[in-house]
Design an enzyme around this catalytic site. Structure first.
Site, PDB file in Angstrom:
ATOM      1  N   LYS A 230      12.472   7.079  20.890  1.00 11.34           N
ATOM      2  CA  LYS A 230      13.235   5.837  21.100  1.00 11.34           C
ATOM      3  C   LYS A 230      13.593   5.674  22.584  1.00 11.34           C
ATOM      4  O   LYS A 230      13.561   4.559  23.119  1.00 11.34           O
ATOM      5  CB  LYS A 230      14.495   5.855  20.242  1.00 11.34           C
ATOM      6  CG  LYS A 230      14.172   5.759  18.750  1.00 11.34           C
ATOM      7  CD  LYS A 230      15.369   6.124  17.904  1.00 11.34           C
ATOM      8  CE  LYS A 230      15.064   6.033  16.424  1.00 11.34           C
ATOM      9  NZ  LYS A 230      16.085   6.661  15.574  1.00 11.34           N
TER      10      LYS A 230
ATOM     11  N   ALA B 107       0.842  -1.210   0.000  1.00 10.76           N
ATOM     12  CA  ALA B 107       0.000   0.000   0.000  1.00 10.76           C
ATOM     13  C   ALA B 107       0.870   1.250   0.000  1.00 10.76           C
ATOM     14  O   ALA B 107       1.815   1.349   0.794  1.00 10.76           O
ATOM     15  CB  ALA B 107      -0.904  -0.002   1.226  1.00 10.76           C
TER      16      ALA B 107
HETATM   17  P1  NDP Z   1       9.250   7.139   3.830  1.00  6.46           P
HETATM   18  O1  NDP Z   1       8.642   8.474   4.078  1.00  6.46           O
HETATM   19  O2  NDP Z   1      10.438   7.012   2.965  1.00  6.46           O
HETATM   20  O3  NDP Z   1       8.099   6.171   3.207  1.00  6.46           O
HETATM   21  C1  NDP Z   1       6.774   6.148   3.657  1.00  6.46           C
HETATM   22  C2  NDP Z   1       5.959   5.260   2.734  1.00  6.46           C
HETATM   23  O4  NDP Z   1       4.642   5.157   3.246  1.00  6.46           O
HETATM   24  C3  NDP Z   1       5.842   5.780   1.302  1.00  6.46           C
HETATM   25  O5  NDP Z   1       5.923   4.708   0.383  1.00  6.46           O
HETATM   26  C4  NDP Z   1       4.429   6.386   1.249  1.00  6.46           C
HETATM   27  O6  NDP Z   1       3.790   6.281  -0.002  1.00  6.46           O
HETATM   28  C5  NDP Z   1       3.693   5.505   2.241  1.00  6.46           C
HETATM   29  N1  NDP Z   1       2.605   6.238   2.895  1.00  6.46           N
HETATM   30  C6  NDP Z   1       2.716   7.266   3.752  1.00  6.46           C
HETATM   31  N2  NDP Z   1       1.467   7.674   4.125  1.00  6.46           N
HETATM   32  C7  NDP Z   1       0.609   6.866   3.496  1.00  6.46           C
HETATM   33  C8  NDP Z   1      -0.809   6.787   3.457  1.00  6.46           C
HETATM   34  N3  NDP Z   1      -1.570   7.639   4.146  1.00  6.46           N
HETATM   35  N4  NDP Z   1      -1.384   5.834   2.676  1.00  6.46           N
HETATM   36  C9  NDP Z   1      -0.623   4.971   1.964  1.00  6.46           C
HETATM   37  N5  NDP Z   1       0.721   4.999   1.955  1.00  6.46           N
HETATM   38  C10 NDP Z   1       1.326   5.936   2.704  1.00  6.46           C
HETATM   39  O7  NDP Z   1       9.523   6.493   5.263  1.00  6.46           O
HETATM   40  P2  NDP Z   1      10.703   5.508   5.706  1.00  6.46           P
HETATM   41  O8  NDP Z   1      10.691   4.323   4.827  1.00  6.46           O
HETATM   42  O9  NDP Z   1      11.955   6.265   5.916  1.00  6.46           O
HETATM   43  O10 NDP Z   1      10.205   5.102   7.175  1.00  6.46           O
HETATM   44  C11 NDP Z   1       9.111   4.221   7.366  1.00  6.46           C
HETATM   45  C12 NDP Z   1       8.986   3.956   8.870  1.00  6.46           C
HETATM   46  O11 NDP Z   1      10.172   3.326   9.343  1.00  6.46           O
HETATM   47  C13 NDP Z   1       8.800   5.192   9.720  1.00  6.46           C
HETATM   48  O12 NDP Z   1       7.951   4.877  10.805  1.00  6.46           O
HETATM   49  C14 NDP Z   1      10.204   5.492  10.230  1.00  6.46           C
HETATM   50  O13 NDP Z   1      10.212   6.197  11.440  1.00  6.46           O
HETATM   51  C15 NDP Z   1      10.722   4.083  10.406  1.00  6.46           C
HETATM   52  N6  NDP Z   1      12.170   3.958  10.358  1.00  6.46           N
HETATM   53  C16 NDP Z   1      12.877   4.527   9.350  1.00  6.46           C
HETATM   54  C17 NDP Z   1      14.248   4.393   9.281  1.00  6.46           C
HETATM   55  C18 NDP Z   1      15.052   5.024   8.205  1.00  6.46           C
HETATM   56  O14 NDP Z   1      16.295   4.982   8.285  1.00  6.46           O
HETATM   57  N7  NDP Z   1      14.451   5.603   7.200  1.00  6.46           N
HETATM   58  C19 NDP Z   1      14.960   3.621  10.302  1.00  6.46           C
HETATM   59  C20 NDP Z   1      14.116   3.030  11.326  1.00  6.46           C
HETATM   60  C21 NDP Z   1      12.770   3.204  11.338  1.00  6.46           C
HETATM   61  P3  NDP Z   1       4.326   7.066  -1.327  1.00  6.46           P
HETATM   62  O15 NDP Z   1       5.664   6.429  -1.612  1.00  6.46           O
HETATM   63  O16 NDP Z   1       3.338   6.784  -2.380  1.00  6.46           O
HETATM   64  O17 NDP Z   1       4.433   8.491  -0.928  1.00  6.46           O
HETATM   65  N1  HSE Z   2      15.424   9.265  11.285  1.00  4.68           N
HETATM   66  C1  HSE Z   2      15.923   8.198  12.084  1.00  4.68           C
HETATM   67  C2  HSE Z   2      17.394   8.441  12.398  1.00  4.68           C
HETATM   68  C3  HSE Z   2      15.756   6.892  11.367  1.00  4.68           C
HETATM   69  O1  HSE Z   2      17.991   9.330  11.779  1.00  4.68           O
HETATM   70  O2  HSE Z   2      17.927   7.760  13.252  1.00  4.68           O
HETATM   71  C4  HSE Z   2      16.057   5.714  12.252  1.00  4.68           C
HETATM   72  O3  HSE Z   2      15.108   5.575  13.242  1.00  4.68           O
END
Ligand code: NDP
Ligand code: HSE
Length: 438
Positions: free
Chosen positions: A206, A46
């Site tokens: 965290k 999704a």
């Molecule tokens: P991104 O912002 O890169 O990706 C979010 C994704 O979710 C996108 O594909 C987006 O869709 C989709 N999305 C967001 N809102 C909706 C919605 N309302 N309906 C459907 N799809 C939705 O986030 P990250 O991958 O960086 O992070 C994801 C999670 O993991 C977060 O909770 C973050 O805190 C956690 N996290 C991230 C880390 C990191 O290093 N990035 C490390 C550890 C945890 P679309 O692509 O179409 O916009």
């Molecule tokens: N935004 C977060 C960081 C991703 O920089 O550590 C990992 O939780």
């Protein structure tokens, strides 16, 4: 033994992390089947916009904007959308429909964790969240399982990759804050809104999760003292260097013993702190994280590795997915949280640490004595003092004082700093930084 069952896996989100999770699920399907004991079929992904460009090329037919339809009938739901809503509703729906949930969403767990864990308990499902703290580093499971029989006394460490990356480049290259933030975003470290990183909110989320796990109590996010790194500039980095320190954004969770009228309590706090260049945390570079855990029987333990990044975080997510699949096959109820206690949480004023106070003062006779007098009256003992005099464009001169203190109570220190700020000889309190890791 492979059961030859197929478990339906729904993925919510295909951003930095989700796209890598999808890739690994598809590329390593056979290997994962052997490890999990069942085929993990990626039923759909999704997203907000099925046509948005992605880091990874994903089969178009898997992408959908209808998360709800995808969730119904799934065995495992992986939530990687981030944010509170609709992530919260999707997770509650997934649990209601009998799925196990895997998420990396610390913002959601730190604010709505109790509701989500209760919902999981009611249906006997599991919620796994190894990726929510320090991304690739296994720290949630060690606290929840491996150390469940020990008595954790203190945790402190670097739990935000973005700020560590920024501070490290400022320290090593003299880089500017804004330029390196853009690089951290490009590397996929930063949250969708990087304010959560640089203001310390991500680290505070965290810290709330870590403290709840370690001390088996509920730590509401609003009880975590939180300061970010936006006030840290090149001059602060330079002062720290001169005094033999490096600046790191630290999350500290510790048990404070009963003292005088104060009952035993826990302290959970996040702020940029000075760490000795000799300390192992000083050599945590780039987007890496490191978490120290001190436990009564186990002694000190250190966990180190990638604290952010798409593929690194995907590793933790897939570990949780394999565990969830095994549980799903074995049946029985998921292992719930042990955060049932309600321990008192101390205000920041109660902590005791060393400080570095940087002041701009008028360059006149007696100024040092005045400053020393205010510190002494406040019960703050001076360990080191360094003065640099600079000529101003108007022909006057100004002195910068960098004062290192002995250990002091935060309440005494902050009251003393207020008095310094009011003094006629002090032009500006430039920074007040705590020293950690002693
Ligand atoms: P991104 O912002 O890169 O990706 C979010 C994704 O979710 C996108 O594909 C987006 O869709 C989709 N999305 C967001 N809102 C909706 C919605 N309302 N309906 C459907 N799809 C939705 O986030 P990250 O991958 O960086 O992070 C994801 C999670 O993991 C977060 O909770 C973050 O805190 C956690 N996290 C991230 C880390 C990191 O290093 N990035 C490390 C550890 C945890 P679309 O692509 O179409 O916009
Ligand atoms: N935004 C977060 C960081 C991703 O920089 O550590 C990992 O939780």
């Amino acid at each position: 033994m492979i059961d030859h069952r197929t478990l339906r896996v729904a993925l919510l989100g295909a951003g930095s992390v989700g796209s890598q999770v999808a890739r690994l699920l598809l590329e390593h399907a056979d290997e994962l089947e052997e490890r999990a004991g069942a085929r993990l079929e990626l039923a759909g992904i999704a997203v907000r916009d099925v046509d948005a460009p992605r880091d990874v090329e994903l089969p178009r037919e898997l992408l959908t904007t209808d998360a709800h339809e995808l969730i119904v009938g799934s065995d495992i739901v992986i939530e990687l959308m981030g944010g509170i809503e609709p992530a919260r509703t999707h997770i509650l729906d997934a649990l209601q429909s009998g799925a196990d949930v895997v998420t990396g969403n610390k913002a959601l767990l730190a604010t709505h964790g109790a509701e989500i864990f209760d919902a999981a308990d009611q249906v006997g499902a599991s919620v796994s969240y190894e990726a929510a703290v320090a991304a690739a580093i296994p720290i949630v499971r060690p606290l929840k399982d491996s150390l469940a029989g020990d008595f954790v006394t203190r945790i402190f460490g670097i739990v935000n990759g973005t700020t560590n990356y920024i501070l490290d480049r400022m320290d090593r290259e003299g880089a500017e804050f804004d330029a390196v933030l853009a690089d951290a975003q490009a590397l996929g470290y930063a949250e969708a809104d990087p304010t959560a990183d640089v203001e310390g909110h991500d680290a505070a989320q965290k810290a709330a999760i870590l403290a709840s796990l370690a001390f088996h109590t509920h730590v509401p996010l609003e009880r975590v003292h939180c300061e970010g790194i936006t006030s840290i500039d090149a001059a602060a980095i330079e002062n720290a260097k001169k005094a033999g320190f490096v600046i790191k954004l630290l999350a500290t969770c510790e048990r404070l013993p009963a003292e005088g009228d104060d009952e035993a309590a826990i302290s959970v706090r996040v702020y940029p702190a000075l760490v000795s260049r000799e300390h192992p945390l000083a050599s945590v570079h780039g987007g890496n994280n490191a978490v120290y855990v001190e436990a009564a029987a186990a002694g000190p333990l250190m966990f180190y590795g990638a604290g952010a990044g798409g593929v690194e975080t995907a590793s933790a997510i897939l570990g949780d997915v394999v565990s969830a699949a095994r549980r799903h096959i074995a049946g029985g109820v998921g292992v719930g949280e042990s955060a049932r206690g309600d321990q008192p949480i101390a205000e920041i004023g109660r902590i005791t640490t060393r400080y570095q106070i940087t002041l701009d003062v008028t360059d006149e006779q007696g100024v040092l004595a005045t400053v020393a007098g205010i510190l002494s009256q406040g019960g703050v003992s001076v360990a080191t003092i360094e003065q640099t005099v600079s000529e101003q464009p108007d022909g006057t001169s100004r002195a910068r004082l960098v004062i290192g203190t002995h250990k002091a109570r935060e309440l005494a220190l902050s009251t003393t700093v207020e008095r310094l700020a009011e003094s006629v000889v002090v032009e500006r309190v430039v920074t007040v930084l705590r020293v950690e890791g002693d």
